[in-house]
Enzyme design. Structure first.
Site, PDB file in Angstrom:
ATOM      1  N   LYS A  52      41.432  65.307  18.011  1.00  0.00           N
ATOM      2  CA  LYS A  52      42.717  64.931  18.636  1.00  0.00           C
ATOM      3  C   LYS A  52      43.614  64.249  17.610  1.00  0.00           C
ATOM      4  O   LYS A  52      44.821  64.512  17.552  1.00  0.00           O
ATOM      5  CB  LYS A  52      42.462  64.018  19.849  1.00  0.00           C
ATOM      6  CG  LYS A  52      41.872  64.788  21.037  1.00  0.00           C
ATOM      7  CD  LYS A  52      41.377  63.900  22.168  1.00  0.00           C
ATOM      8  CE  LYS A  52      40.662  64.738  23.226  1.00  0.00           C
ATOM      9  NZ  LYS A  52      40.053  63.988  24.319  1.00  0.00           N
ATOM     10  N   GLN A  96      38.540  58.187  26.205  1.00  0.00           N
ATOM     11  CA  GLN A  96      37.617  59.320  26.078  1.00  0.00           C
ATOM     12  C   GLN A  96      36.437  59.168  27.045  1.00  0.00           C
ATOM     13  O   GLN A  96      35.828  58.104  27.143  1.00  0.00           O
ATOM     14  CB  GLN A  96      37.125  59.422  24.616  1.00  0.00           C
ATOM     15  CG  GLN A  96      36.293  60.643  24.302  1.00  0.00           C
ATOM     16  CD  GLN A  96      37.069  61.965  24.424  1.00  0.00           C
ATOM     17  OE1 GLN A  96      38.274  62.005  24.235  1.00  0.00           O
ATOM     18  NE2 GLN A  96      36.372  63.025  24.761  1.00  0.00           N
ATOM     19  N   ASP A 119      46.148  62.188  29.846  1.00  0.00           N
ATOM     20  CA  ASP A 119      45.221  63.144  30.459  1.00  0.00           C
ATOM     21  C   ASP A 119      45.654  63.588  31.857  1.00  0.00           C
ATOM     22  O   ASP A 119      45.055  64.505  32.423  1.00  0.00           O
ATOM     23  CB  ASP A 119      43.844  62.484  30.618  1.00  0.00           C
ATOM     24  CG  ASP A 119      42.948  62.755  29.425  1.00  0.00           C
ATOM     25  OD1 ASP A 119      43.097  63.802  28.787  1.00  0.00           O
ATOM     26  OD2 ASP A 119      42.086  61.899  29.153  1.00  0.00           O
TER      27      ASP A 119
HETATM   28  N1  GUN Z   1      35.873  64.183  27.676  1.00  0.00           N
HETATM   29  C1  GUN Z   1      35.751  65.527  27.726  1.00  0.00           C
HETATM   30  N2  GUN Z   1      36.951  66.087  27.976  1.00  0.00           N
HETATM   31  C2  GUN Z   1      37.844  65.083  28.082  1.00  0.00           C
HETATM   32  C3  GUN Z   1      39.241  65.039  28.350  1.00  0.00           C
HETATM   33  O1  GUN Z   1      39.931  66.048  28.529  1.00  0.00           O
HETATM   34  N3  GUN Z   1      39.780  63.792  28.392  1.00  0.00           N
HETATM   35  C4  GUN Z   1      39.052  62.649  28.227  1.00  0.00           C
HETATM   36  N4  GUN Z   1      39.672  61.472  28.311  1.00  0.00           N
HETATM   37  N5  GUN Z   1      37.755  62.683  27.982  1.00  0.00           N
HETATM   38  C5  GUN Z   1      37.154  63.883  27.921  1.00  0.00           C
END
Ligand code: GUN
Length: 292
Positions: A52, A96, A119
């Site tokens: 990211k 996350q 998100d």
């Molecule tokens: N863990 C796995 N996929 C995601 C996601 O799209 N967002 C977040 N915050 N954690 C994740």
């Protein structure tokens, strides 16, 4: 069988975002910023977070990462989130997942400022999605919609089955497919004879979190299969040998000559999730500038 290439589609989206970031900078004389909060040492989570950060850099956005130990208390984590809510340079951020067992995920999501919710997982944003007024949608399901759109696979009037009912993928996925006029069924771990449903479907989105759960006999000839699963991704993403071990919820090798289109793993939905995160971040940044 058409291979739905998330690398190509995400690259096109990232190029578009990068141009919009340049326009944003010229207009507002500042750089959009994404914050990422990570707790503990889950190796896969650290790989995702690193990807990211790289993606932000590649489109000209800033990113900041706050890394906390596994044993941080829930209260302290909430305090840190509230601090990030106030940070001027952060337009949007995410925590996350998964979080350590002692931390209540709902409490953490509730603490995020919905206007900075990269998100789209805060209950406010999920509610806005429910009433078809979303500013941002959860990244993975939104990435699935974008991939289908890119390949001009229409959803309207199709029988769609979503395998999995998670807050992060299954439920919002079902809603987005409904928004696009699909006829949607959700199946899950308590559903009897899942394949009775998936074999009727024109589009199947598999987000069960079980490696190689489904194969050709679970699907109708000519259907479209989207695999959201990702297994074995906890090691260095630069190691090609390990990369080749990444697999999804679907036995992709069986699908050739049976279904009409499918996403591979890796290289399908995964890259779309990150591109959609950047898209959400930019949307929220633009929103913030209009409010300020
Ligand atoms: N863990 C796995 N996929 C995601 C996601 O799209 N967002 C977040 N915050 N954690 C994740």
């Amino acid at each position: 069988m058409l291979v739905l290439d998330g690398k190509i589609v995400s690259q096109l989206l990232k190029t578009e975002i990068s141009q919009k970031v340049t326009e944003f900078k010229a207009k507002y004389h500042r750089t959009p910023g994404l914050g990422v909060i990570i707790v503990g040492n889950n190796p896969a989570s650290h790989v995702y977070v690193r990807n990211k950060e790289i993606a932000c850099k590649n489109v000209g956005m800033n990113s900041i990462k706050w890394d906390f130990p596994e044993d941080i208390s829930e209260d302290d984590l909430v305090k840190q989130i509230k601090k990030m809510n106030e940070l001027k340079d952060v337009d949007a951020f995410l925590v996350q997942m998964p979080l350590p067992q002692h931390i209540n995920t709902d409490k953490i999501l509730d603490a995020i400022d919905p206007l900075k919710d990269a998100d789209g997982l805060h209950p406010y944003n999920l509610g806005m999605l429910w009433v078809n007024r979303q500013i941002v949608a959860p990244c993975t399901p939104w990435g699935v919609i974008r991939i289908l759109k890119h390949y001009e696979i229409s959803i309207a009037g199709k029988n769609c089955v979503v395998v999995g009912r998670s807050q992060i993928v299954g439920k919002p996925m079902a809603h987005l497919l409904t928004q696009a006029d699909g006829t949607v069924t959700i199946v899950h771990s308590r559903t009897k004879n899942i394949s009775d449903f998936t074999r009727q479907a024109d589009i199947v989105v598999v987000a069960a979190g079980k490696k190689h759960l489904m194969g050709k006999n679970d699907f109708k000839v000519g259907s479209v299969i989207i695999d959201v699963g990702i297994h074995g991704s906890g090691l260095s993403s630069s190691d090609q040998r390990e990369k080749s071990k990444i697999s999804g919820d679907v036995r992709f090798d069986e699908l050739q000559g049976w279904v009409s289109a499918a996403t591979p793993v890796p290289g399908g939905v995964g890259p779309m999730t990150i591109a959609c995160l950047l898209e959400n971040t930019l949307k929220l940044a633009e929103n913030r500038m209009k409010i300020c």
